[in-house]
Design an enzyme around this catalytic site. Structure first.
Site, mmCIF file in Angstrom:
data_model
loop_
_atom_site.group_PDB
_atom_site.id
_atom_site.type_symbol
_atom_site.label_atom_id
_atom_site.label_comp_id
_atom_site.label_asym_id
_atom_site.label_seq_id
_atom_site.Cartn_x
_atom_site.Cartn_y
_atom_site.Cartn_z
ATOM 1 N N GLY A 126 46.214 -25.948 68.152
ATOM 2 C CA GLY A 126 45.965 -26.395 69.610
ATOM 3 C C GLY A 126 44.858 -25.453 70.340
ATOM 4 O O GLY A 126 43.680 -25.817 69.971
ATOM 5 N N GLU A 181 53.807 -36.002 67.158
ATOM 6 C CA GLU A 181 53.165 -37.256 66.687
ATOM 7 C C GLU A 181 53.710 -38.604 66.965
ATOM 8 O O GLU A 181 54.783 -38.532 67.395
ATOM 9 C CB GLU A 181 52.571 -37.073 65.123
ATOM 10 C CG GLU A 181 51.951 -35.835 64.507
ATOM 11 C CD GLU A 181 50.801 -35.656 65.467
ATOM 12 O OE1 GLU A 181 49.782 -36.577 65.313
ATOM 13 O OE2 GLU A 181 50.576 -34.457 66.008
ATOM 14 N N LYS A 196 46.898 -29.306 58.369
ATOM 15 C CA LYS A 196 46.309 -27.981 59.170
ATOM 16 C C LYS A 196 46.049 -26.979 58.265
ATOM 17 O O LYS A 196 45.026 -26.364 58.197
ATOM 18 C CB LYS A 196 47.142 -27.590 60.348
ATOM 19 C CG LYS A 196 47.322 -28.636 61.614
ATOM 20 C CD LYS A 196 48.307 -28.179 62.482
ATOM 21 C CE LYS A 196 48.136 -29.391 63.656
ATOM 22 N NZ LYS A 196 49.549 -29.004 64.524
ATOM 23 N N GLY A 293 49.979 -29.908 73.257
ATOM 24 C CA GLY A 293 50.120 -30.389 74.711
ATOM 25 C C GLY A 293 48.909 -30.594 75.215
ATOM 26 O O GLY A 293 47.920 -30.432 74.466
HETATM 27 N N1 HSE Z 1 52.290 -32.516 66.758
HETATM 28 C C1 HSE Z 1 51.261 -31.476 66.676
HETATM 29 C C2 HSE Z 1 52.403 -30.475 66.807
HETATM 30 C C3 HSE Z 1 50.577 -31.632 67.895
HETATM 31 O O1 HSE Z 1 53.643 -30.431 67.268
HETATM 32 O O2 HSE Z 1 51.762 -29.179 66.512
HETATM 33 C C4 HSE Z 1 49.063 -30.609 67.975
HETATM 34 O O3 HSE Z 1 48.436 -30.501 66.653
#
Ligand code: HSE
Length: 412
Positions: A126, A181, A196, A293
């Site tokens: 994020g 998601e 990630k 977010g």
């Molecule tokens: N679904 C992902 C999370 C959103 O909860 O981290 C951010 O990449």
């Protein structure tokens, strides 16, 4: 020299609307959104209808648009859009970790061939600026490990269940807050964290992992007795993406960990993410920030757009300097495994069991297990079992052999 950026935006969900707002609130950037392509023509939108179009060609065929920002959920559709955008000579900013983890090499080559940038800071952590730091700040520092909490939804669920909320209620709130998601299985079963991690391994070590090589086990099978066990022992349960490098071997996996109070992740709660980088010269550094977010993720997109004003592109210097790295499964983990029955639990092969518990509701074993033995089970779908890695619970076979060798040499 700064250049004028004209943006074609795909998607106007949680992050897309956030981007619109943060762009409006920043006066430093010479960037404007020209078109927004969305799927649903019937949905009421908060902003002027003249922005919206429903055909990707409105953006891809507009020669004035020099930046495509891709913020849609569907990674297959995103793949087609991103490819076409790069081929059309447009810079691309994306937050789509699945798309990028699956197609990174191809997209890097396409961006290079078309002399454009492909940036994706928002895809990991994020608001935490981890990719750019790995690329730029740690460019000349040899990294030995990168690990942390990289999924906001599961961290939010684990925080709230720790406070006594039910798993389903916590997940529902995470969805309402725009953290999860579209298919939250990706969060809950550790796929999102795995995508990630693939990007982190690339930028930290220069290692290109295939997504199917990286083991991901999430938190769906967590039971109340596991949470109780953790609490009684003074641990918290956190889903960690774990990446480490020893010589030419790379370890990378996603799994729940039992975290002691002195661990960096212990007080990282709710949708916060935290990544620890260990490097030869700079030693240990912690990055902390909101991992999911609308505004936090949009801030990372904004930063990429801003970087495009100066023609910024990732250099992938670590990949280019590649030694022959391999992803190893030749290590063992010290794990806590619980089962609803003794029989279920005994299906898990341990190399050395150090603690056994048999109770009326459940059973558990603690001990060392070979990673390759653990991988024999489809853990995300084993509803009678739960596994968590214990502190200091990883030993690479090469290190163990080296230590044994040293001991023998010493004894001789
Ligand atoms: N679904 C992902 C999370 C959103 O909860 O981290 C951010 O990449």
């Amino acid at each position: 020299m700064r250049k004028q950026l004209t943006i074609g935006l795909f998607g106007f969900g949680c992050v897309g609307t956030g981007l619109y707002e943060v762009l409006n609130q920043t006066s430093l950037l010479q960037a404007r959104i020209k078109h927004i392509v969305v799927k649903d023509a019937t949905k009421k939108r908060q902003i002027d209808a003249s922005y919206f179009a429903y055909d990707a060609e409105v953006i891809l065929g507009d020669s004035e648009v020099n930046v495509v920002v891709e913020l849609i959920n569907d990674s297959d559709a995103a793949y087609v859009i991103v490819k076409r955008a790069l081929e059309s000579g447009k810079h691309v900013v994306s937050a789509n970790k699945k798309l990028i983890a699956l197609h990174l090499e191809e997209l890097i080559a396409l961006a290079k061939a078309n002399n454009v940038s492909f940036l994706y800071e928002a895809a990991v952590g994020g608001s935490i600026p981890i990719i750019r730091n790995l690329e730029e700040y740690y460019n000349n520092d040899s990294l030995s490990s990168i690990n942390g909490i990289v999924n906001g939804t599961t961290n939010y669920i684990l925080t709230k269940t720790g406070e006594g909320q039910s798993f389903d209620d916590a997940l529902k709130t995470a969805q309402e807050l725009g953290f999860a998601e579209l298919d939250p299985t990706s969060d809950v079963d550790g796929f999102d964290a795995k995508y990630k991690l693939v990007l982190l391994l690339k930028h930290a070590f220069g290692y290109t992992a295939k997504t199917e090589q990286v083991w991901n086990y999430g938190i769906r099978q967590l039971k109340t007795w596991d949470a109780t066990y953790a609490r009684e022992k003074g641990y918290k349960i956190k889903l960690l993406a774990f990446g480490t490098r020893v010589d030419d071997q790379v370890v990378g996996f996603v799994a729940p960990h039992l975290i002691p109070a002195n661990h960096f992740a212990y007080n990282v709660e709710n949708e916060f993410n935290a990544v620890v980088v260990e490097a030869l010269f700079s030693d240990r550094q912690l990055f902390l920030g909101k991992g999911a977010g609308s505004y936090p993720t949009a801030s990372a997109v904004l930063s990429d757009i801003s970087a495009l004003q100066f023609d910024y592109a990732y250099e992938y210097r670590k990949t280019n300097a590649q030694e022959n790295l391999t992803l190893t499964t030749d290590f063992r983990l010290r794990v806590y495994v619980s089962g609803t029955t003794k029989e279920q639990l005994e299906r898990v092969k341990f190399e050395e069991i150090q603690e056994i518990y048999h109770g009326s509701t459940h059973h558990f074993h603690i001990g060392w297990a070979n990673f390759s033995d653990l991988q024999q089970l489809d853990w995300n779908n084993e509803s009678d079992l739960f596994l968590a890695v214990l502190p200091e619970g990883l030993q690479l076979a090469s290190t163990v052999y080296a230590e044994e060798g040293q001991l023998e040499a010493h004894a001789n």
